[in-house]
Scaffold this motif. Structure first.
Motif, short mmCIF file in Angstrom:
data_model
loop_
_atom_site.label_atom_id
_atom_site.label_comp_id
_atom_site.label_asym_id
_atom_site.label_seq_id
_atom_site.Cartn_x
_atom_site.Cartn_y
_atom_site.Cartn_z
N TYR A 32 0.83 -1.29 -0.11
CA TYR A 32 0.60 0.13 -0.33
C TYR A 32 0.53 0.93 -0.35
N GLY A 33 2.44 1.26 0.59
CA GLY A 33 3.32 2.37 -0.26
C GLY A 33 4.66 2.03 0.45
N VAL A 34 5.58 3.07 0.36
CA VAL A 34 6.62 2.90 0.58
C VAL A 34 6.73 3.30 2.12
N GLY A 35 5.50 4.18 3.22
CA GLY A 35 5.38 4.81 4.51
C GLY A 35 7.10 5.37 4.77
N ASP A 36 7.48 5.10 5.90
CA ASP A 36 9.14 6.05 5.84
C ASP A 36 9.83 5.52 6.26
N SER A 37 9.94 4.42 4.63
CA SER A 37 11.25 3.72 4.36
C SER A 37 11.88 4.13 2.41
N SER A 38 12.01 5.63 2.36
CA SER A 38 12.09 5.82 0.88
C SER A 38 13.73 5.90 1.19
N GLU A 39 14.76 5.89 1.95
CA GLU A 39 15.64 6.35 1.80
C GLU A 39 16.05 4.88 2.01
N LYS A 40 15.62 3.68 3.30
CA LYS A 40 16.13 2.63 3.25
C LYS A 40 15.57 1.66 1.77
N LEU A 41 14.76 1.98 1.06
CA LEU A 41 14.73 1.54 -0.48
C LEU A 41 15.22 1.60 -1.15
N ARG A 42 15.70 2.89 -1.15
CA ARG A 42 16.90 3.43 -2.08
C ARG A 42 18.51 2.49 -2.01
N LYS A 43 18.84 3.25 -0.87
CA LYS A 43 19.73 2.98 -0.40
C LYS A 43 20.13 0.89 -0.57
N CYS A 44 18.68 -0.04 -0.56
CA CYS A 44 18.99 -1.21 -0.50
C CYS A 44 18.97 -1.49 -2.13
N THR A 45 17.97 -0.50 -2.51
CA THR A 45 17.85 -1.91 -4.31
C THR A 45 18.18 -0.95 -5.01
N PRO A 46 19.47 0.21 -5.27
CA PRO A 46 19.98 0.34 -6.75
C PRO A 46 19.27 -0.12 -7.38
N GLY A 47 19.73 -1.53 -7.97
CA GLY A 47 19.85 -2.09 -9.20
C GLY A 47 18.48 -2.44 -10.08
N ILE A 48 17.34 -1.98 -9.25
CA ILE A 48 15.78 -2.07 -9.92
C ILE A 48 15.70 -1.51 -10.84
N GLN A 49 15.52 -1.95 -11.82
CA GLN A 49 14.76 -2.01 -13.08
C GLN A 49 13.55 -1.94 -13.42
N GLU A 50 12.69 -3.14 -13.27
CA GLU A 50 11.61 -3.48 -13.40
C GLU A 50 11.16 -4.32 -11.81
N LEU A 58 -2.22 0.08 -3.58
CA LEU A 58 -2.04 1.90 -3.81
C LEU A 58 -3.11 2.06 -3.46
N PRO A 59 -3.78 3.12 -3.42
CA PRO A 59 -4.57 3.75 -2.75
C PRO A 59 -4.45 4.81 -4.03
N SER A 60 -3.32 5.60 -4.67
CA SER A 60 -3.43 6.45 -5.00
C SER A 60 -1.84 6.56 -6.11
N TRP A 61 -1.98 7.39 -6.79
CA TRP A 61 -0.85 7.27 -8.05
C TRP A 61 0.32 8.16 -7.35
N GLN A 62 0.57 9.22 -6.14
CA GLN A 62 0.90 9.49 -5.30
C GLN A 62 2.00 8.45 -4.50
N ARG A 63 1.12 7.42 -4.31
CA ARG A 63 1.93 6.39 -3.41
C ARG A 63 2.51 5.54 -4.38
N LEU A 64 1.97 5.45 -5.43
CA LEU A 64 2.97 4.82 -6.55
C LEU A 64 3.82 5.12 -7.30
N ALA A 65 3.78 6.73 -7.01
CA ALA A 65 5.44 7.82 -7.45
C ALA A 65 6.08 7.99 -6.11
N ASP A 66 6.03 8.15 -5.35
CA ASP A 66 7.09 8.06 -3.78
C ASP A 66 7.98 6.84 -4.03
#
Length: 80
Positions: A32-50, A58-66
């Motif tokens: 349902y979203g990234v929550g407070d983990s956006s920085e953790k996601l960015r650091k831990c998964t730098p190679g995700i292409q797909e 996901l309740p909104s396009w904004q959550r997907l964009a986040d």
């Protein structure tokens, strides 16, 4: 029904080689979203292409964009 956020999923695969992931399929995983983990996601998964986030909560396009903002190498997204 159990719901989760990206942070919960990162905890489930904590001991994996997250930095080597290039393709991630979370189809129907009740994300349902990234929550407070956006920085953790960015650091831990730098190679995700797909990324497949189809059939999630996901309740909104904004959550997907986040989530997408955290994945600098993302080239292919499935969010049906």
């Amino acid at each position: 029904m159990i719901t989760c956020c990206i942070e919960d999923l990162l905890l489930l695969i904590l001991f994996s080689k997250l930095d080597a992931l290039q393709e991630v399929v979370l189809r129907g995983c009740l994300v349902y979203g990234v929550g407070d983990s956006s920085e953790k996601l960015r650091k831990c998964t730098p190679g995700i292409q797909e990324l497949d986030l189809s059939l999630n909560l996901l309740p909104s396009w904004q959550r997907l964009a986040d989530i997408c903002k955290c994945l600098n190498n993302l080239t292919n997204l499935n969010a049906r």
